[in-house]
Design an enzyme around this catalytic site. Structure first.
Site, PDB file in Angstrom:
ATOM      1  NE  ARG H  88       3.521   2.695   8.247  1.00  0.00           N
ATOM      2  CZ  ARG H  88       3.307   3.741   9.244  1.00  0.00           C
ATOM      3  NH1 ARG H  88       3.323   5.114   8.966  1.00  0.00           N
ATOM      4  NH2 ARG H  88       3.350   3.665  10.577  1.00  0.00           N
ATOM      5  CD  GLU H  91       7.751   3.229   5.128  1.00  0.00           C
ATOM      6  OE1 GLU H  91       7.707   4.178   5.851  1.00  0.00           O
ATOM      7  OE2 GLU H  91       7.670   2.101   5.162  1.00  0.00           O
ATOM      8  CB  SER H 114      -2.161   7.679 -17.349  1.00  0.00           C
ATOM      9  OG  SER H 114      -2.912   8.964 -17.596  1.00  0.00           O
TER      10      SER H 114
END
Lengths: 147, 147, 147, 147, 147, 147, 147, 147, 147, 147
Positions: H88, H91, H114
């Site tokens: 996830r 994704e 960063s």
């Protein structure tokens, strides 16, 4: 020791003792689909379920504890499966993927069919032209949130 | 011109005219699942089906002919799909693949569930906790031949 | 222990004792093609076949049981094979793949040639210009179902 | 212009005019397998063959010249094919690859079955349980040279 | 035990005893190129050659038998080699690949240069600007068959 | 416009006018191997060479200028080549790669055979058992520097 | 025309007219995060939202309709992103992925953090040592269902 | 022995003794996020931190030393993660990646957030519709340098 | 035993005894860059260097011999590195690769910067805004040969 | 129009007009390294820089605006570069990657060398044995934050 070791022991014991997943599932008190996924290292057991499996497969205390740890999921060795039975499922996703997407969106709008709040039921469908495998998948529809 | 051009024209026309796959399927006289797969370039039309689609989407004679040519199947741009809805299906294959394999073999022995002699039915399953997507897959079991 | 261990033991025993696949196949009572695939971990044995192989290769009871478990199929270490003999087969699929597709569809319509209801026969074809390998593949044609 | 443009023109013309590969092959005077591979951009035509194809598909002089240039071979868009019919062939290589290797070596020793000095014959094999696709592959055995 | 174990033992013994491939080849009675490929698990030995290598490297009877089994060929761990010396060869194929293809086809027509009926000779070419590696590759030309 | 456009124009002109690389090379005054690589977009021309090629292939001033720009090299569409002729070269690297590495190191110590200070000569080697392709590769040995 | 064409037109218009995503989001009436994702082809607009965007970016009726079609999601050209800003996010997943998994499971048990019932808020966090990017991700926890 | 061995011992001990990451972090005196990453082999301990972990997990002197060596980072077995929870996150990068990029650049200009001067805070966000996972990421903005 | 075993022993000993690469390099009498690469299995030692390392790391005679064998080079487990420090170098190649190519060709013409006749010097560059890593790479320019 | 179109126009104009990157950089007032990266689509211009480049390369107002948009970075077509000059840099990362990591950590502790707060200087280093390419890379050291 890790979860994979426990999975391998479960599978080896099952072969050696001639158990069936359906029989194991009855003892665990869950469906054969979920129980098999648990035994194959994809799901997480409660303490009671771990104890039952410990008796069925002769697992040590520590091995039972591993069944209660959430596993790193994913049961296939390659991103495109080589086993013909599993490949057919991948083929269905590949050939029908856009069809499934279109029809779920047509019915429900933007969102997904959950693979978490999800169940699966695999049964034999007798057919004079040759029995069929019937699989029912049921997943909650989750609409995309706007914010 | 190739099949892909015809598929793109069908999709663009559907968006522009606000058609639904279910409506198209009724005119074609087949299920919405098979008809959508046909329109998305995965299945092969008969002459009558091609003619119906020609009228629905305003296809030329040559474009209709392409619908009757067996296409090079595979509807996804990458071997691991990026779209979340389609990915969930890939995830099911990845997480439950070995479970599916075990249970089909336990019931049927060595062989596969056909993805050719196969049908799919996608419906809405009302549920007070949130409606569910219910999918029934039915494929003929094909046992491995010995010789 | 798993199926792969049994396969490795079979291969090591075959090398050590100088057996031939043809000889093993005769004892098993199946073709040399199917029997070799079985011994290499791709097919599933009946109890009788497992017992015969157990005697031939000196397998334990548990090892014989593994032969009766449907294996995770796929016999190659990489998706594009590196071995020259096997690569030539991959090359045939790569170069002639679209040709094979066109001609089977021209004769049979949309569908596939089964790799499950399938047999293979490999023989030497004597030829004054150098003997040839002749391979006959026979697979049931499976038409796509409409629904 | 390149060979790929000529291939696409040939395919589009074939669809538009309803030609068959078998019919084209008869005019070319070669097997339907080799002729289809030629038309799909995998083989090299003689001047006469190019002329015949020029007439059949309405090709210009320059397009005919491209048929006589040795093409960069390889007819599939991905290293693992997504089309189910072609995938089944890849599956055969994947599942039976080591079997094929073992049996050819058992009969012939170290070497390969040529994919160059090679022919293929695809026919329908009538069968009461469903017709079969029969494919005969014949390739010269080439032994490894020692030096 | 498998061929890879034998290869590793050969390499370890060579390092430990300070042998040279050229010296080994003289005892085997073949070129240093073929003999090295044999020792590295890419070629197949005769009984006499296996016996000689058995003495040179202190191999058991079973290890010698493995040298006589046709190996699964392919000596590199990745499809694009990381070792700089071997990569330069891959680079030659990548940069000059289409050039090689054009020139062999210009001289011979459609076909390939065999990698089976093939020999290789690697020598030092003294040069005041720095010695050069000279490699002569010789492969039989195999024309594509029409049928 | 970019170098690739110039390469495609050169190839299309060569097909259309029936030129040979050997003939082009004579006009350029370099070997057929280097000249072909130049025309296929892998090498960099001097002003005189670009002018000659401009006349041979009917290139504009700007197209000639592109021949003088150092190109992004690499002539193959995939990391593992699909074309059988080029694949055989990749196979040689794959099967014999470790052998080549061992023998060059045995003769020269740690370092590489240059693919830059490098030349290649492809010729026909008449042979009663079938003519052979003979390729001589010559690359300067470059020892690794210590510091 | 497809969704990608609409996305490209939106981006080109934004650059040409010097718009900001924050300004666009205010007109749409949603967060800048969701609105940008919509404009970049990842989300689905309502009719009103499509109309607003139509005015902002000068979209035709058909282009507006495409904004209302659920898109094939996935905004990156490669599975490992090459852009340094986006790569840093991939790096976080790669380095901290197992940490995130452990801590969510420790707090919630087996399940996932939804990427669908999900929101994101990106803000500037002033800091004397250099301002920071602060990102708040909020996703509903979805527990695995047992059955 | 290497860092991976130490990581595996830490995880096995944690399962066996039923520890929590939060409890471990309190003893180490750092956040649970950083401490978990340290224990999972992604961060580097000071001498004091190594000593504390040594007591908690029963590590030898040498094992403690490995905790102080900067590890080769990267905690996932595949470039696209298969575990649903971690996927996830991948994704989110895939779907929202370009959105994140646009909005950070709109606020800060060219540069990155960063992943080194970076912190993460994972908490439970109670919600009547189902609790949510709330994650705050904070990374210093680093502008591209011109020179 | 192989070179990798020796490398692992060297690394484990270094951690256990708290050695520094700079200290090891002084004893070897070469730069810290080359010496570290040698110890990490990328370079080849002379007999004297192997003896020195043998004393420093307590290596057996056979282990010392392995240091003198030219290794199969390549020190990273994946083609795109996952470790953030090493990835930054890959990012430099990815982002600046075409820039580096353009500028070296603008100064030197067609050719490469050698990675064999090559040295590297890594130093700390004090800077009030935060110290910098300064790396000087020096490689011989090798012009492409024409022939 | 997108940034890539602008990059291609810049390159084509440079070839056509025979400009040098060094000359362009002087007009822009930045180093040749940064300026080339800007022109090749990897960096972001200020309004003044965009105007200068607009004059040098004859860019329209809209094309100049694209130079001021932060680009999606990454200048190479494949994850492992095929061009020999760029590959040598990838080889340095592959062979020396772990060495670089060890030495920077030995000097600075855990952290990275920034590829953002970074500069590069490429110069010719005259050498009687053949001129060398000297490259100085300077990146700020960024220590990992604990929290």
């Amino acid at each position: 020791m890790n979860r994979n070791d426990v999975t391998e022991k479960i599978i080896a014991t099952k072969v050696s003792q001639g158990l069936t997943w359906e029989g194991v599932a009855k003892k665990v008190g869950q469906s054969k689909e979920w129980t098999t996924a648990l035994c194959l290292g994809q799901m997480t057991a409660t303490s009671e379920q771990a104890k039952v499996l410990g008796e069925v497969f002769g697992l040590t205390e520590d091995e039972q504890k591993w069944l209660k740890v959430v596993p790193y999921k994913g049961s296939l060795p390659t991103s495109v499966p080589t086993d013909p039975l599993i490949y057919r499922w991948y083929e269905i996703v590949n050939v029908y993927g856009t069809t499934i997407k279109e029809l779920i969106h047509e019915e429900f709008g933007d969102g997904i069919m959950s693979a978490i709040d999800f169940s699966m039921d695999i049964t034999r469908e007798p057919d004079p032209k040759g029995d069929r495998v019937s699989v029912v998948l049921s997943g909650k529809f989750l609409p995309y949130k706007t914010y």
